[in-house]
Design a protein around this motif. Sequence first.
Motif, PDB file in Angstrom:
ATOM      1  N   LEU A 138      19.985 -32.821  -1.229  1.00 47.75           N
ATOM      2  CA  LEU A 138      20.968 -33.255  -0.226  1.00 47.75           C
ATOM      3  C   LEU A 138      20.391 -34.342   0.672  1.00 47.75           C
ATOM      4  O   LEU A 138      21.072 -35.310   1.017  1.00 47.75           O
ATOM      5  N   SER A 139      19.117 -34.195   1.033  1.00 50.02           N
ATOM      6  CA  SER A 139      18.473 -35.219   1.881  1.00 50.02           C
ATOM      7  C   SER A 139      18.413 -36.562   1.172  1.00 50.02           C
ATOM      8  O   SER A 139      18.673 -37.614   1.766  1.00 50.02           O
ATOM      9  N   VAL A 140      18.071 -36.528  -0.130  1.00 49.01           N
ATOM     10  CA  VAL A 140      18.028 -37.770  -0.924  1.00 49.01           C
ATOM     11  C   VAL A 140      19.413 -38.426  -0.949  1.00 49.01           C
ATOM     12  O   VAL A 140      19.547 -39.643  -0.945  1.00 49.01           O
ATOM     13  N   ASP A 141      20.469 -37.588  -0.936  1.00 47.56           N
ATOM     14  CA  ASP A 141      21.849 -38.101  -0.912  1.00 47.56           C
ATOM     15  C   ASP A 141      22.241 -38.676   0.448  1.00 47.56           C
ATOM     16  O   ASP A 141      23.370 -39.138   0.632  1.00 47.56           O
ATOM     17  N   GLY A 142      21.335 -38.597   1.428  1.00 48.54           N
ATOM     18  CA  GLY A 142      21.647 -39.127   2.758  1.00 48.54           C
ATOM     19  C   GLY A 142      22.329 -38.126   3.682  1.00 48.54           C
ATOM     20  O   GLY A 142      22.827 -38.489   4.750  1.00 48.54           O
ATOM     21  N   VAL A 143      22.353 -36.839   3.285  1.00 53.11           N
ATOM     22  CA  VAL A 143      22.954 -35.798   4.123  1.00 53.11           C
ATOM     23  C   VAL A 143      21.962 -35.415   5.231  1.00 53.11           C
ATOM     24  O   VAL A 143      20.767 -35.283   4.980  1.00 53.11           O
TER      25      VAL A 143
ATOM     26  N   THR B 277      14.940 -32.143   8.747  1.00 59.05           N
ATOM     27  CA  THR B 277      14.156 -31.514   9.825  1.00 59.05           C
ATOM     28  C   THR B 277      13.827 -30.080   9.429  1.00 59.05           C
ATOM     29  O   THR B 277      14.707 -29.348   8.962  1.00 59.05           O
ATOM     30  N   TYR B 278      12.554 -29.666   9.603  1.00 60.36           N
ATOM     31  CA  TYR B 278      12.123 -28.313   9.221  1.00 60.36           C
ATOM     32  C   TYR B 278      11.714 -27.503  10.438  1.00 60.36           C
ATOM     33  O   TYR B 278      11.028 -28.018  11.329  1.00 60.36           O
ATOM     34  N   MET B 279      12.117 -26.247  10.468  1.00 58.29           N
ATOM     35  CA  MET B 279      11.692 -25.320  11.527  1.00 58.29           C
ATOM     36  C   MET B 279      11.378 -23.964  10.901  1.00 58.29           C
ATOM     37  O   MET B 279      12.283 -23.265  10.450  1.00 58.29           O
TER      38      MET B 279
ATOM     39  N   THR C 116      13.966 -36.678  -8.571  1.00 58.09           N
ATOM     40  CA  THR C 116      13.680 -36.766  -7.129  1.00 58.09           C
ATOM     41  C   THR C 116      12.280 -37.303  -6.844  1.00 58.09           C
ATOM     42  O   THR C 116      11.883 -37.428  -5.684  1.00 58.09           O
ATOM     43  N   ASP C 117      11.505 -37.567  -7.917  1.00 59.00           N
ATOM     44  CA  ASP C 117      10.131 -38.070  -7.766  1.00 59.00           C
ATOM     45  C   ASP C 117       9.198 -37.045  -7.111  1.00 59.00           C
ATOM     46  O   ASP C 117       8.150 -37.398  -6.577  1.00 59.00           O
ATOM     47  N   VAL C 118       9.584 -35.775  -7.143  1.00 57.35           N
ATOM     48  CA  VAL C 118       8.725 -34.721  -6.579  1.00 57.35           C
ATOM     49  C   VAL C 118       7.450 -34.566  -7.414  1.00 57.35           C
ATOM     50  O   VAL C 118       6.455 -34.019  -6.950  1.00 57.35           O
TER      51      VAL C 118
ATOM     52  N   LEU D 256       3.512 -21.693  -8.450  1.00 57.92           N
ATOM     53  CA  LEU D 256       4.818 -22.177  -7.990  1.00 57.92           C
ATOM     54  C   LEU D 256       4.915 -22.342  -6.487  1.00 57.92           C
ATOM     55  O   LEU D 256       5.864 -22.931  -5.985  1.00 57.92           O
ATOM     56  N   GLY D 257       3.954 -21.794  -5.745  1.00 57.86           N
ATOM     57  CA  GLY D 257       3.979 -21.919  -4.287  1.00 57.86           C
ATOM     58  C   GLY D 257       4.017 -23.375  -3.844  1.00 57.86           C
ATOM     59  O   GLY D 257       4.479 -23.699  -2.744  1.00 57.86           O
ATOM     60  N   GLU D 258       3.526 -24.261  -4.732  1.00 60.24           N
ATOM     61  CA  GLU D 258       3.516 -25.693  -4.416  1.00 60.24           C
ATOM     62  C   GLU D 258       4.925 -26.295  -4.460  1.00 60.24           C
ATOM     63  O   GLU D 258       5.196 -27.307  -3.826  1.00 60.24           O
ATOM     64  N   LEU D 259       5.804 -25.673  -5.251  1.00 60.45           N
ATOM     65  CA  LEU D 259       7.121 -26.288  -5.490  1.00 60.45           C
ATOM     66  C   LEU D 259       8.020 -26.350  -4.253  1.00 60.45           C
ATOM     67  O   LEU D 259       8.538 -27.415  -3.927  1.00 60.45           O
ATOM     68  N   PRO D 260       8.246 -25.210  -3.548  1.00 57.06           N
ATOM     69  CA  PRO D 260       9.102 -25.302  -2.358  1.00 57.06           C
ATOM     70  C   PRO D 260       8.566 -26.318  -1.356  1.00 57.06           C
ATOM     71  O   PRO D 260       9.326 -27.087  -0.759  1.00 57.06           O
ATOM     72  N   GLN D 261       7.221 -26.356  -1.206  1.00 52.12           N
ATOM     73  CA  GLN D 261       6.634 -27.294  -0.241  1.00 52.12           C
ATOM     74  C   GLN D 261       6.832 -28.742  -0.683  1.00 52.12           C
ATOM     75  O   GLN D 261       7.028 -29.632   0.146  1.00 52.12           O
ATOM     76  N   ALA D 262       6.788 -28.968  -2.003  1.00 56.86           N
ATOM     77  CA  ALA D 262       6.989 -30.339  -2.505  1.00 56.86           C
ATOM     78  C   ALA D 262       8.415 -30.809  -2.203  1.00 56.86           C
ATOM     79  O   ALA D 262       8.631 -31.945  -1.769  1.00 56.86           O
ATOM     80  N   PHE D 263       9.405 -29.926  -2.398  1.00 54.86           N
ATOM     81  CA  PHE D 263      10.790 -30.297  -2.081  1.00 54.86           C
ATOM     82  C   PHE D 263      11.000 -30.411  -0.566  1.00 54.86           C
ATOM     83  O   PHE D 263      11.802 -31.218  -0.103  1.00 54.86           O
ATOM     84  N   ALA D 264      10.269 -29.592   0.196  1.00 51.77           N
ATOM     85  CA  ALA D 264      10.349 -29.694   1.656  1.00 51.77           C
ATOM     86  C   ALA D 264       9.810 -31.065   2.109  1.00 51.77           C
ATOM     87  O   ALA D 264      10.385 -31.712   2.984  1.00 51.77           O
ATOM     88  N   ARG D 265       8.726 -31.487   1.473  1.00 58.80           N
ATOM     89  CA  ARG D 265       8.161 -32.814   1.792  1.00 58.80           C
ATOM     90  C   ARG D 265       9.159 -33.915   1.469  1.00 58.80           C
ATOM     91  O   ARG D 265       9.340 -34.859   2.226  1.00 58.80           O
ATOM     92  N   LEU D 266       9.797 -33.760   0.299  1.00 55.68           N
ATOM     93  CA  LEU D 266      10.808 -34.733  -0.123  1.00 55.68           C
ATOM     94  C   LEU D 266      11.931 -34.812   0.918  1.00 55.68           C
ATOM     95  O   LEU D 266      12.334 -35.908   1.339  1.00 55.68           O
ATOM     96  N   SER D 267      12.403 -33.646   1.369  1.00 58.66           N
ATOM     97  CA  SER D 267      13.473 -33.604   2.368  1.00 58.66           C
ATOM     98  C   SER D 267      13.037 -34.312   3.643  1.00 58.66           C
ATOM     99  O   SER D 267      13.791 -35.101   4.222  1.00 58.66           O
ATOM    100  N   ALA D 268      11.793 -34.054   4.067  1.00 58.42           N
ATOM    101  CA  ALA D 268      11.271 -34.667   5.300  1.00 58.42           C
ATOM    102  C   ALA D 268      11.204 -36.189   5.175  1.00 58.42           C
ATOM    103  O   ALA D 268      11.537 -36.919   6.113  1.00 58.42           O
TER     104      ALA D 268
END
Length: 444
Positions: free
Chosen positions: A23-28, A248-250, A93-95, A231-243
């Motif tokens: 969604l972030s990549v889509d500009g949301v 915004t992450y909290m 997504t280039d993750v 797989l613990g790396e995967l959620p963080q990789a997508f979180a980085r992509l979103s950032a």
Amino acid sequence: MDEEYEVIVLGTGLKECILSGLLSVDGVKVLHMDRNDYYGGESTSLNLNQLWKKFRGEEKAPEHLGASRDYNVDMMPKFMMGNGKLVRTLIHTDVTKYLSFKAVDGSYVFVKGKVQKVPVTPMEALKSPLMGIFEKRRAGKFFSYVQDYDEKDPKTHNGMDLTKVTTKELIAKFGLDDNTIDFIGHAVALHTNDQHLNQPALDTVMRMKLYAESLARFQGTSPYIYPLYGLGELPQAFARLSAVYGGTYMLNKPECKVEFDEEGKVIGVTSEGETAKCKKIVCDPSYLPNKVRKIGTVARAIAIMSHPIPNTNDSHSVQVIIPQKQLARKSDMYVFCCSYSHNVAPKGKFIAFVSTDAETGNPQTELKAGIDLLGPVDEIFFDMYDRYEPVNEPGLDNCFISTSYDATTHFETTVADVLNMYTLITGKELDLSVDLSAASAAEE
């Protein structure tokens, strides 16, 4: 936090993180929150001390198992199909630049009381001890048909319309026996039950083609890949992509109470007295328990071992699928093993999982057939968790809830849920027609 967002994502499980990234990549404009102080939710990765705390409370892990930090034990371990939708999503997504992957050594199936390599090409069928000499020829012909099948080229269809012919009817034309049908359906096409036999054969044939393409892509001994360090790396990789795209992450936000207007539409999320406004919510079932229903329970065992699973050609990473019929069960059983070769355990140590849809309340007894395949274990933990699916109408309340992780040890069902949710949220399908040559950097 008193800002307005288009979408608030609650929970940092893999599904939620993939959606947040897409969604972030889509500009949301996305705000991503989690009540925990760590990424991953139910699909998090634990070191040895965390694993011990989860299952053994205050007891300390024995020293002979090695350093806690050398363990990355995934709570929802799943291999990725090398040419599957998750890998395409990673490339899209280039993750891939945040992760390193390694091929998985083995793909096996338990048939007629034995663990056997899954054959998938005509040549492998001829060599496989799974079948007698005549069955090998019949299976070889079927694999050739699948290999040559092209949806757009009627010449490859042998006069059959696979959108109408059922899988059972297609297989009958090749005269395959029940055990062959079993391993093709469950260990190659990765169906989780036998309903596919009475459904149009196209889906099964395309799934078999995906398996064969994934196998060919890595020139390896299995169609699967897995990230180094788990797989613990995967959620963080997508979180980085979103950032990177403005998300915004909290973390560590207690309560995360979803707020609705008088029509029942979501209007925001309140935490610690502050409310962030939004138009849509994406979350796992735990954040909106009154909008989900229980659909089953998964029983699983997690083992630490000092050797590979026997009869898997010393594979340091392997999946073994036990089709339901082989155990007279209603659901398949899955055996997953990974080791220090993927940096998920110290040198010489292996992590194995056995999982299935629970049919009783006793995981020890229920999982015995899978545990027996492991050989001696250093430590073993048993666990059960409930699975939920949404029952709300997203068109009415703008809440998009993921389904809980299933018992499978591959990602195909997980990604299907994510892509379906993406379409519901955005009203469009994610275009995954990416140039797969771009993936070469991700392949090791």
